[in-house]
Design a protein around this motif. Structure first.
Motif, PDB file in Angstrom:
ATOM      1  N   UNK A 170       0.806  -1.223   0.000  1.00 46.09           N
ATOM      2  CA  UNK A 170       0.000   0.000   0.000  1.00 46.09           C
ATOM      3  C   UNK A 170       0.842   1.278   0.000  1.00 46.09           C
ATOM      4  N   UNK A 171       2.073   1.194  -0.537  1.00 42.59           N
ATOM      5  CA  UNK A 171       2.920   2.387  -0.550  1.00 42.59           C
ATOM      6  C   UNK A 171       2.589   3.322  -1.717  1.00 42.59           C
ATOM      7  N   UNK A 172       1.912   2.816  -2.751  1.00 41.51           N
ATOM      8  CA  UNK A 172       1.504   3.689  -3.848  1.00 41.51           C
ATOM      9  C   UNK A 172       0.189   4.369  -3.494  1.00 41.51           C
ATOM     10  N   UNK A 173      -0.155   5.396  -4.260  1.00 38.83           N
ATOM     11  CA  UNK A 173      -1.363   6.162  -3.967  1.00 38.83           C
ATOM     12  C   UNK A 173      -2.624   5.463  -4.452  1.00 38.83           C
ATOM     13  N   UNK A 174      -2.473   4.474  -5.329  1.00 33.89           N
ATOM     14  CA  UNK A 174      -3.627   3.806  -5.913  1.00 33.89           C
ATOM     15  C   UNK A 174      -3.749   2.374  -5.403  1.00 33.89           C
ATOM     16  N   UNK A 191     -12.689   2.413   1.469  1.00 32.84           N
ATOM     17  CA  UNK A 191     -11.332   1.882   1.633  1.00 32.84           C
ATOM     18  C   UNK A 191     -10.359   2.972   1.163  1.00 32.84           C
ATOM     19  N   UNK A 192      -9.372   3.304   2.006  1.00 29.73           N
ATOM     20  CA  UNK A 192      -8.466   4.413   1.693  1.00 29.73           C
ATOM     21  C   UNK A 192      -7.033   4.026   2.034  1.00 29.73           C
ATOM     22  N   UNK A 193      -6.090   4.430   1.170  1.00 30.51           N
ATOM     23  CA  UNK A 193      -4.665   4.296   1.498  1.00 30.51           C
ATOM     24  C   UNK A 193      -4.260   5.555   2.243  1.00 30.51           C
ATOM     25  N   UNK A 194      -3.816   5.383   3.502  1.00 29.98           N
ATOM     26  CA  UNK A 194      -3.482   6.525   4.349  1.00 29.98           C
ATOM     27  C   UNK A 194      -2.192   6.275   5.102  1.00 29.98           C
ATOM     28  N   UNK A 195      -1.635   7.346   5.647  1.00 23.27           N
ATOM     29  CA  UNK A 195      -0.324   7.260   6.299  1.00 23.27           C
ATOM     30  C   UNK A 195      -0.384   7.420   7.810  1.00 23.27           C
ATOM     31  N   UNK A 196      -1.593   7.569   8.392  1.00 16.27           N
ATOM     32  CA  UNK A 196      -1.664   7.781   9.847  1.00 16.27           C
ATOM     33  C   UNK A 196      -1.183   6.564  10.624  1.00 16.27           C
ATOM     34  N   UNK A 197      -1.428   5.371  10.082  1.00 17.10           N
ATOM     35  CA  UNK A 197      -0.962   4.145  10.734  1.00 17.10           C
ATOM     36  C   UNK A 197      -0.302   3.276   9.680  1.00 17.10           C
ATOM     37  N   UNK A 198       0.826   2.685  10.023  1.00 18.97           N
ATOM     38  CA  UNK A 198       1.474   1.734   9.114  1.00 18.97           C
ATOM     39  C   UNK A 198       2.314   0.787   9.956  1.00 18.97           C
ATOM     40  N   UNK A 254       4.310  -1.654   8.273  1.00 14.08           N
ATOM     41  CA  UNK A 254       5.492  -1.806   7.425  1.00 14.08           C
ATOM     42  C   UNK A 254       5.468  -0.667   6.409  1.00 14.08           C
ATOM     43  N   UNK A 255       6.556   0.080   6.283  1.00 17.01           N
ATOM     44  CA  UNK A 255       6.564   1.204   5.366  1.00 17.01           C
ATOM     45  C   UNK A 255       5.872   2.411   5.959  1.00 17.01           C
ATOM     46  N   UNK A 256       5.352   3.283   5.080  1.00 13.33           N
ATOM     47  CA  UNK A 256       4.779   4.549   5.521  1.00 13.33           C
ATOM     48  C   UNK A 256       3.264   4.605   5.388  1.00 13.33           C
ATOM     49  N   UNK A 310      19.315   7.402  12.523  1.00 14.39           N
ATOM     50  CA  UNK A 310      18.120   8.233  12.407  1.00 14.39           C
ATOM     51  C   UNK A 310      17.446   8.045  11.055  1.00 14.39           C
ATOM     52  N   UNK A 311      18.246   7.803  10.023  1.00 17.70           N
ATOM     53  CA  UNK A 311      17.680   7.624   8.680  1.00 17.70           C
ATOM     54  C   UNK A 311      16.753   6.413   8.613  1.00 17.70           C
ATOM     55  N   UNK A 312      16.940   5.445   9.529  1.00 16.21           N
ATOM     56  CA  UNK A 312      16.082   4.265   9.551  1.00 16.21           C
ATOM     57  C   UNK A 312      14.718   4.560  10.179  1.00 16.21           C
ATOM     58  N   UNK A 313      14.560   5.745  10.717  1.00 17.31           N
ATOM     59  CA  UNK A 313      13.345   6.067  11.467  1.00 17.31           C
ATOM     60  C   UNK A 313      12.374   6.950  10.699  1.00 17.31           C
ATOM     61  N   UNK A 314      12.668   7.234   9.458  1.00 18.21           N
ATOM     62  CA  UNK A 314      11.778   8.075   8.676  1.00 18.21           C
ATOM     63  C   UNK A 314      10.449   7.364   8.490  1.00 18.21           C
ATOM     64  N   UNK A 315       9.400   7.929   9.056  1.00 16.00           N
ATOM     65  CA  UNK A 315       8.082   7.303   8.965  1.00 16.00           C
ATOM     66  C   UNK A 315       7.275   7.791   7.765  1.00 16.00           C
ATOM     67  N   UNK A 316       7.934   8.564   6.899  1.00 14.12           N
ATOM     68  CA  UNK A 316       7.263   9.035   5.700  1.00 14.12           C
ATOM     69  C   UNK A 316       6.261  10.146   5.946  1.00 14.12           C
ATOM     70  N   UNK A 317       6.224  10.650   7.170  1.00 10.06           N
ATOM     71  CA  UNK A 317       5.254  11.682   7.530  1.00 10.06           C
ATOM     72  C   UNK A 317       5.991  13.002   7.719  1.00 10.06           C
TER      73      UNK A 317
END
Length: 817
Positions: free
Chosen positions: A177-181, A201-208, A210-212, A430-437
């Motif tokens: 679910x990392x893509x927008x579609x 059904x929505x792809x969202x970034x509030x909770x993940x 694995x990935x963002x 720190x680079x391993x902690x980027x949550x994509x947000x």
């Protein structure tokens, strides 16, 4: 002069993986030397030079070099692959050192701590020291099922086994679910797409997990209630629609010679199971998955749960349910849980998967909903350490950031699979902690990833609820009761005292009618404190709040606000007083009291909002303390609290209480807080002229005396019959609404003395029963109204009734003497 240029050789083709390190230095030297000769020569290039250069790129010990891997050509100071500088102006630097043995190269190369000098084909080269590494490519062991890493701090290789890896392993799908579609699954909303907040059904970034990003089922208000309005603080309006949503995969044909499995991550916050609020039953036979045994009016029965996610495998023979979220309690307690499905029963078949979420009704759908992440369909490698049983530990994969645990299959719970999931937030950089947000500040703190909201960006705030308590469980499991002085009056659950007639927190007696305890010492009133569970206040959020509904019916109820003064004298304690405080690390701070609502809500529900911003990042309890203060007038209903929450809000109203308003108002107006805004409203009883005091009652005399209205009642004036009592029981009081005066009329059938009653006939005597003012008839003895009443059953007499007396005359009939 030759312009220096950098040539980085990315990798070698074929099997000579280590050759890039062993041959890098002489190769670069030959390349630069040859390139320099070509550049310094005439415009017509020497053919032998071209051949020599071509040989370098096409044949070294018979191994071809992929020319596509020669990259990064730039005009800059150059670095050789061994890390040494390459300067075209320095012949000594650009000419590689020659050697016969490795000892000849000592001191002739610039080496890293992970390298040593060596002699290859007569040229000095930098080689990786045995048992060490400089980069991850030095660690490739050529094995398909290992994870090759170079610990740059220790400069040693780690070749760790991959989980569920074997020769011929197949992965049919891995959906993150990392893509927008949403392209790999087909979503559908059968019902629940209507209303102001349609569910989807929505792809969202509030909770993940694995990935963002992950897949969410819900609406714009972060729940699945269709009757909430995103444009009105998500307030509920009207009835909600039941939700039925499905998610279909494409079809897959599973191999007949391999066992397959499906696994995915699942997060849920839905309506609690029936067992949370209803008594358990003893059903025989036991209930099927998806139902709960409940005791209803003394009878046990299986009730189908609502708000449930199921997963079915669709085959040519029909659907087979393989997962039901009731198996894990419907909700996941605020965390992600892995779900694994054993597909050994479907080998060789063409199947597809259907996720189905159904609420059954539109009630109690104000919970967050469900999330899915990383759906994987793959074959299972039956190697040591992959299969497990529930109580069987999994082998340690020797990786510090993984959790080695056995996940049992939901459809075959007697067996499971060992997963080695990376722990959420585990890190070394720190680079391993980027949550994509972009709305968080991400750091690695002592091996743990930490992401906190970026409080400098107000647009990034997301409303959330850390804890909600509607007291529906019927018990105070998350509350601590302290400082009570009465066993009869205390904090307890009122089963019918809530906002909607449901359960609520209550301070009072067990009959829920008062807070009076006559067993306490004279002058002493009951008191007690209820403290919530510990809740951590989020950091970086905009408005941290504690919010609850309160209903106060106390000694102060239904009195003019102007009379509120608590305590009446400074030397006295307060009475009938509710205090709210925040308790953190043993320190208590008062944040609200019933003084703000003049000691009462007059039996109505009132929302209390308390700021928790000063406690960001800390664990706190919110405590409610009520003290009657004395033993007087404690027969009022008491205190009810409902819908208690600790949350993050992204906006703040202008006011919550009247004391927040400091606007200017007219002489007979006061500033009050109305729906979050300040307004001037008329003061009850305040006046500047007599007309201000008219109450519309014809039986009062309106007057304005020293700015206060006085409405005295006119004597002998009425507006309804109840205001006209009668001095006699057989008279009914009436109010003449035209004259507003009282009169009376007789009451039919009423008596005050015997003379008011008439005999029914000559054979009865009428009298008045003064106990109920009703006439009664008493029969006269030896009295008749007709001859039939005088029959003596004697054939020798003629029976007659004369003057209400029976007369018996001999008949003279034969046989009569």
């Amino acid at each position: 002069m030759l312009e220096p240029r950098t040539h980085t050789v990315a990798r070698w083709s074929g099997t000579f993986r280590s050759f890039a390190h062993a041959k890098a230095a002489p190769l670069l030297g030959v390349f630069l030397m040859t390139f320099a000769l070509a550049a310094c020569g005439p415009a017509q290039k020497n053919s032998s030079t071209q051949n020599a250069l071509g040989d370098v790129f096409t044949n070294i010990d018979g191994v071809g070099l992929d020319t596509a891997m020669v990259t990064d050509v730039s005009d800059s100071d150059s670095k050789g692959l061994d890390g040494s500088s390459v300067d075209a102006d320095n012949d000594a630097e650009s000419t590689p050192a020659t050697c016969d043995v490795a000892a000849d190269c000592e001191g002739k190369l610039t080496l890293k701590s992970c390298q040593q000098s060596g002699c290859e084909q007569g040229l000095c080269v930098a080689l990786v020291k045995p048992g060490m590494c400089c980069e991850v490519t030095d660690c490739d062991d050529g094995q398909e099922c290992t994870i090759d890493e170079c610990d740059t701090a220790k400069q040693t290789c780690q070749n760790l086994p991959k989980v569920n890896c074997c020769s011929g392993k197949l992965t049919f799908a891995k959906i993150g679910f990392e893509s927008a579609q949403l392209t790999e699954l087909t979503p559908a909303i059968v019902s629940g797409s209507a209303g102001k907040a349609p569910v989807s059904w929505q792809i969202r970034s509030e909770r993940a997990r694995v990935g963002a990003k992950s897949l969410y089922l819900g609406n714009a208000c972060d729940n699945y209630a269709t009757n909430v309005d995103p444009n009105n603080d998500c307030a509920a309006e009207g009835d909600a629609e039941a939700v039925l949503a499905t998610l279909d995969s494409k079809s897959f044909t599973l191999p007949a010679d391999k066992t397959s499995q499906l696994h995915f991550w699942f997060w849920a916050e839905v309506e609690p199971a029936y067992a949370k609020s209803l008594p358990a039953g003893t059903c025989n036979p036991s209930c099927s998955i998806g139902s709960t045994c409940i005791n209803v009016n003394g009878a046990s029965q299986c009730i189908t749960e609502k708000d449930v996610l199921t997963l079915s495998v669709q085959t040519s023979a029909g659907a087979v349910k393989v997962f039901d979220s009731t198996q894990m309690g419907k909700s996941t307690a605020g965390g992600w849980q892995r779900v694994a499905i054993d597909l050994s029963g479907f080998t060789g078949q063409t199947i597809k998967f259907t996720w189905r979420f159904e609420t059954g009704t539109g009630l109690k759908n104000e919970f967050e909903g469900i999330w899915l992440d990383e759906i994987v369909l793959e074959t299972v490698c039956a190697v040591q350490g992959t299969l497990c049983e529930q109580d069987q530990p999994c082998l340690d994969d020797k990786q510090g950031c993984t959790i080695d645990s056995c996940t049992t299959y939901s459809n075959t719970p007697d067996k499971g699979f060992c997963f080695h999931d990376v722990a959420i937030g585990c890190c070394t950089l720190t680079s391993q902690c980027d949550d994509g947000d972009s709305c968080t500040v991400d750091t690695c703190d002592q091996g743990t990833c930490k992401s906190k909201p970026d409080s400098t960006q107000l647009s990034c705030c997301k409303a959330s609820t850390q804890w909600f308590e509607d007291f529906g469980s019927g018990v105070l499991a998350d509350w601590t009761i302290i400082d009570g002085n009465s066993t009869a009056v205390q904090w307890r659950i009122d089963p019918l005292g809530g906002v909607q007639g449901s359960q609520a927190l209550y301070f009072g007696s067990s009959n829920f009618s008062s807070y009076q305890d006559t067993k306490l010492s004279k002058g002493v009133g009951p008191k007690g404190t209820a403290c919530s569970k510990l809740v951590k206040v989020p950091v970086g959020s905009v408005y941290n709040q504690a919010v609850f509904q309160v209903q106060l019916e106390t000694e102060w109820s239904y009195l003019p606000k102007a009379q509120y003064k608590n305590p009446p004298l400074s030397s006295q304690p307060k009475f009938d007083h509710l205090l709210v405080s925040v308790l953190e690390a043993g320190a208590s701070k008062a944040v609200w009291s019933s003084d703000l609502v003049y000691g009462t809500t007059d039996g109505k529900w009132h929302q209390v909002v308390i700021s928790l911003v000063p406690w960001q990042g800390k664990e706190v309890q919110v405590c409610l303390s009520f003290d009657a203060g004395d033993d007087k007038v404690n027969d009022k209903k008491g205190v009810h609290v409902d819908d208690f929450s600790m949350r993050v809000a992204c906006d703040q109203k202008d006011c919550y209480y009247d004391v927040d308003c400091n606007i200017s108002c007219a002489s007979c107006e006061a500033p009050v807080c109305v729906d979050g805004g300040c307004a001037c409203v008329p003061l009850l009883g305040c006046c500047t002229q007599t007309s201000d005091c008219s109450d519309g009652n014809p039986c009062t005399i309106a007057q304005c005396i020293q700015g206060q209205c006085k409405n005295d009642k006119k004597p002998q004036c009425c507006t309804q019959d109840s205001e006209c009592p009668s001095p006699k029981p057989c008279k009914q009081g009436l109010c003449d609404l035209t004259l507003n005066t009282c009169s009376t009329k007789p009451v039919t059938g009423c008596c005050e003395k015997d003379a008011d009653c008439q005999d029914k006939d000559a054979c009865s005597s009428a009298s008045c029963d003064v106990s109920n003012n009703q006439c009664k008839q008493t029969p006269k003895t030896s009295c008749c109204l007709q001859a039939a009443q005088c029959d003596d059953q004697n054939a020798c007499t003629t029976d007659t009734c004369a003057k209400n007396k029976c007369v018996y005359i001999p008949s003279g009939a034969a046989g009569c003497g």
